[in-house]
Design a protein around this motif. Structure first.
Motif, PDB file in Angstrom:
ATOM      1  N   ARG A 192      -6.465   7.902   1.644  1.00 32.37           N
ATOM      2  CA  ARG A 192      -6.016   6.638   1.066  1.00 32.37           C
ATOM      3  C   ARG A 192      -6.384   6.486  -0.408  1.00 32.37           C
ATOM      4  O   ARG A 192      -5.736   5.728  -1.133  1.00 32.37           O
ATOM      5  CB  ARG A 192      -6.597   5.471   1.869  1.00 32.37           C
ATOM      6  N   SER A 193      -7.390   7.199  -0.874  1.00 29.86           N
ATOM      7  CA  SER A 193      -7.790   7.075  -2.279  1.00 29.86           C
ATOM      8  C   SER A 193      -6.748   7.654  -3.220  1.00 29.86           C
ATOM      9  O   SER A 193      -6.826   7.444  -4.436  1.00 29.86           O
ATOM     10  CB  SER A 193      -9.140   7.758  -2.514  1.00 29.86           C
ATOM     11  N   LEU A 194      -5.765   8.369  -2.668  1.00 27.80           N
ATOM     12  CA  LEU A 194      -4.698   8.952  -3.493  1.00 27.80           C
ATOM     13  C   LEU A 194      -3.479   8.042  -3.589  1.00 27.80           C
ATOM     14  O   LEU A 194      -2.438   8.463  -4.093  1.00 27.80           O
ATOM     15  CB  LEU A 194      -4.273  10.306  -2.922  1.00 27.80           C
ATOM     16  N   GLN A 195      -3.603   6.826  -3.112  1.00 22.53           N
ATOM     17  CA  GLN A 195      -2.467   5.907  -3.141  1.00 22.53           C
ATOM     18  C   GLN A 195      -1.964   5.725  -4.573  1.00 22.53           C
ATOM     19  O   GLN A 195      -2.731   5.480  -5.492  1.00 22.53           O
ATOM     20  CB  GLN A 195      -2.869   4.548  -2.560  1.00 22.53           C
ATOM     21  N   GLY A 196      -0.649   5.875  -4.756  1.00 17.78           N
ATOM     22  CA  GLY A 196      -0.049   5.769  -6.084  1.00 17.78           C
ATOM     23  C   GLY A 196       0.053   7.092  -6.812  1.00 17.78           C
ATOM     24  O   GLY A 196       0.644   7.165  -7.892  1.00 17.78           O
ATOM     25  N   ILE A 197      -0.524   8.153  -6.239  1.00 15.22           N
ATOM     26  CA  ILE A 197      -0.467   9.497  -6.837  1.00 15.22           C
ATOM     27  C   ILE A 197       0.390  10.377  -5.940  1.00 15.22           C
ATOM     28  O   ILE A 197       0.118  10.513  -4.746  1.00 15.22           O
ATOM     29  CB  ILE A 197      -1.872  10.107  -6.998  1.00 15.22           C
ATOM     30  N   ARG A 198       1.431  10.973  -6.503  1.00 14.22           N
ATOM     31  CA  ARG A 198       2.326  11.838  -5.720  1.00 14.22           C
ATOM     32  C   ARG A 198       1.860  13.281  -5.829  1.00 14.22           C
ATOM     33  O   ARG A 198       1.823  13.856  -6.911  1.00 14.22           O
ATOM     34  CB  ARG A 198       3.770  11.706  -6.208  1.00 14.22           C
ATOM     35  N   ILE A 199       1.495  13.870  -4.703  1.00 15.68           N
ATOM     36  CA  ILE A 199       1.016  15.251  -4.655  1.00 15.68           C
ATOM     37  C   ILE A 199       2.190  16.181  -4.329  1.00 15.68           C
ATOM     38  O   ILE A 199       2.998  15.892  -3.440  1.00 15.68           O
ATOM     39  CB  ILE A 199      -0.094  15.406  -3.593  1.00 15.68           C
TER      40      ILE A 199
END
Length: 534
Positions: A192-199
């Motif tokens: 969830r800490s990657l929310q807003g980041i597209r991997i």
């Protein structure tokens, strides 16, 4: 996508294609061409009917998403496609060059580039937008950029959805799952800490994970070091949530590959950088084993764009995209002949694997196992080389091969994908069928007793065998990922074109993403993981 095909003995770069001269034809054929070479009705012979509306032609070429080779073929058929089109942004570009540029501008890694960066990439690829397009498309195809993917790491697993969300599960002793804890996860859990980041790409190593965003940023978690002087030696601390790698902030990264003693990253321009294991010039530069600064891989690859990198136990492979075609370079430890140069000596600088030229094979995908390697050619042939223990090369024996050798028993299929692990190899055909061979430990080959009629599902397989358990799911497999570490029981993922993920093999740490019954440590047949990657 290549300037040449593997069935041709000559190489014709896109930007050097010339108009065939009629003077070279026999007299009778010249007469025939003068009389019959009409594009439409009674127009002047050789005139293209839509020449008066080049913008329409450009729109059609771009909308059709033609292969760069198709664009090059059009240039041969008619001078209309070669002469300047008098359009912005460059009035000297031909229709086909403009179409290639337009298609490049649709790609995620190309959009944010400045004019100077685009010009640099164009020259690096060979001076043609068609070659740039081929370079970008080749990288997307072999690394599944912009698509869903699953990574079977040593004891833990990473799954990336097509929208760029990331799930992780399995062993978490070093925080390699990225959830802020050290607890194992037996079901896929969203980071969830990657929310807003597209991997767009992921890599998993022993106790650590690296993720690449669509903005070229690298996020790492788990062990705080990128490589160890000795396997299993942990860094001074662990990182339990994704943290941006500051030393890579100025490098737009599109892929990462984790070996056992080093980590490599690939830049948008096709440059390869490595961390650690550079002492004694093992990777073309002098550094300490714990060096965390990215070092440009020196030698022949400095001026050659690379589309894919693959890391084995102690060596690195690079798939390069040159105007004359695709090629493979290797560097590192040569034990077992896994560098492909006909010897077992180490290479301190990247060296071209020349055997593919002798085989007349254009590599499109490269895979680096712990001690062996494999390549898929444009024509669908599969080559393997290196340490052949347990039959992982697929040649019917356990012999080592120091140069790439075609797997003859796969001649009746056209391969599109290959994956290698710890003495295991998987091949995916264009029909979605899957073949595996090598070490049968942990049931990671997918050949169960009940389905294949073998007395021991852990038996080694010396020649490619159809994985019938995957065929029975009635879905088209597009990617296989398997554990590439000699210190862990292996597990395997099969991703289908519908976005479903199937897992089998060792699952003692929860790395399969499915629950196991009491006393069970592995799954012998593929089981669908409860996660939608589409």
């Amino acid at each position: 996508m290549d300037a040449t095909t593997s069935g041709s003995s000559s190489s014709i770069p896109f930007h050097t294609i010339v108009d065939p001269s009629l003077s070279l034809m026999p007299p009778l054929q010249q007469t025939f061409q003068r009389v019959q070479r009409h594009c439409f009705g009674d127009l002047t012979p050789g005139e293209f009917p839509l020449a008066a509306s080049p913008s329409i032609v450009l729109h059609v070429l771009t909308a059709c998403n033609l292969d760069p080779q198709d664009l090059a073929n059009l240039e041969v058929t008619c001078t209309f496609f070669r002469k300047p089109a008098n359009f912005t942004p460059d009035f000297q570009l031909s229709i086909t060059e403009l179409a290639a540029l337009d298609m490049c501008q649709k790609r995620a890694i190309f959009k944010p580039m400045t004019s100077e960066e685009r010009g640099f990439l164009k020259q690096r690829c060979g001076g043609s937008w068609k070659l740039v397009l081929r370079y970008i498309l080749a990288g997307e195809a072999c690394c599944r950029r912009e698509n869903s993917q699953a990574i079977a790491g040593p004891g833990h697993s990473i799954a990336v959805t097509s929208s760029g969300s990331v799930y992780s599960f399995g062993s978490n002793s070093s925080g390699q799952l990225g959830h802020g804890t050290l607890e194992e996860e037996w079901r896929p859990r969203l980071i969830r800490s990657l929310q807003g980041i597209r991997i767009i790409q992921a890599a998993a190593g022993a106790g650590r994970t690296m993720l690449i965003s669509d903005a070229g940023r690298v996020y790492a978690f788990g062990k705080d070091s990128f490589g160890e002087a000795e396997y299993a030696v942990q860094g001074s601390k662990v990182v339990t949530t994704p943290q941006m790698v500051e030393s890579l902030r100025d490098i737009y990264v599109v892929q990462a590959a984790i070996g056992n003693f080093f980590t490599a990253v690939l830049s948008r321009e096709g440059r390869v950088y490595t961390f650690c294991w550079g002492n004694d010039s093992k990777l073309g530069h002098h550094t300490e084993p714990n060096d965390l600064e990215p070092r440009l891989l020196l030698g022949p690859l400095e001026n050659v764009p690379v589309v894919q990198i693959a890391a084995g136990y102690c060596y690195l492979l690079a798939l390069a995209c040159q105007p004359s075609g695709m090629s493979v370079y290797s560097v590192g430890c040569g034990l077992g002949g896994k560098l492909g140069h006909g010897s077992r000596t180490d290479e301190k600088h990247p060296k071209l694997i020349e055997q593919f030229q002798a085989l007349n094979l254009q590599p499109t995908v490269v895979a680096a196992g712990a001690w062996h390697a494999a390549v898929v050619g444009r024509d669908g042939r599969v080559c393997t080389w290196g340490w052949g223990r347990y039959g992982c090369l697929g040649h019917g024996n356990e012999d080592c091969e120091s140069v790439p050798k075609v797997v003859e028993s796969l001649d009746n299929i056209k391969a599109i994908h290959v994956a290698t692990g710890d003495y295991t190899t998987f091949v995916v055909s264009d029909t979605g069928d899957v073949y595996s061979f090598g070490c049968g430990e942990s049931s990671s080959l997918g050949h169960s007793t009940a389905i294949d009629g073998q007395g021991n599902r852990h038996a080694n397989v010396l020649s490619p065998r159809l994985v019938t358990s995957l065929k029975d799911i009635n879905e088209r497999v597009v990617q296989i990922s398997l554990t590439n570490s000699i210190y862990w029981n292996a597990h395997t993922f099969a991703l289908t074109d519908s976005g479903r993920l199937y897992a089998f093999g060792a699952g003692d740490k929860g790395q399969l993403g499915v629950e196991l019954v009491a006393q069970q440590t592995e799954r012998e047949t593929p089981e669908c993981v409860e996660i939608d990657l589409s």
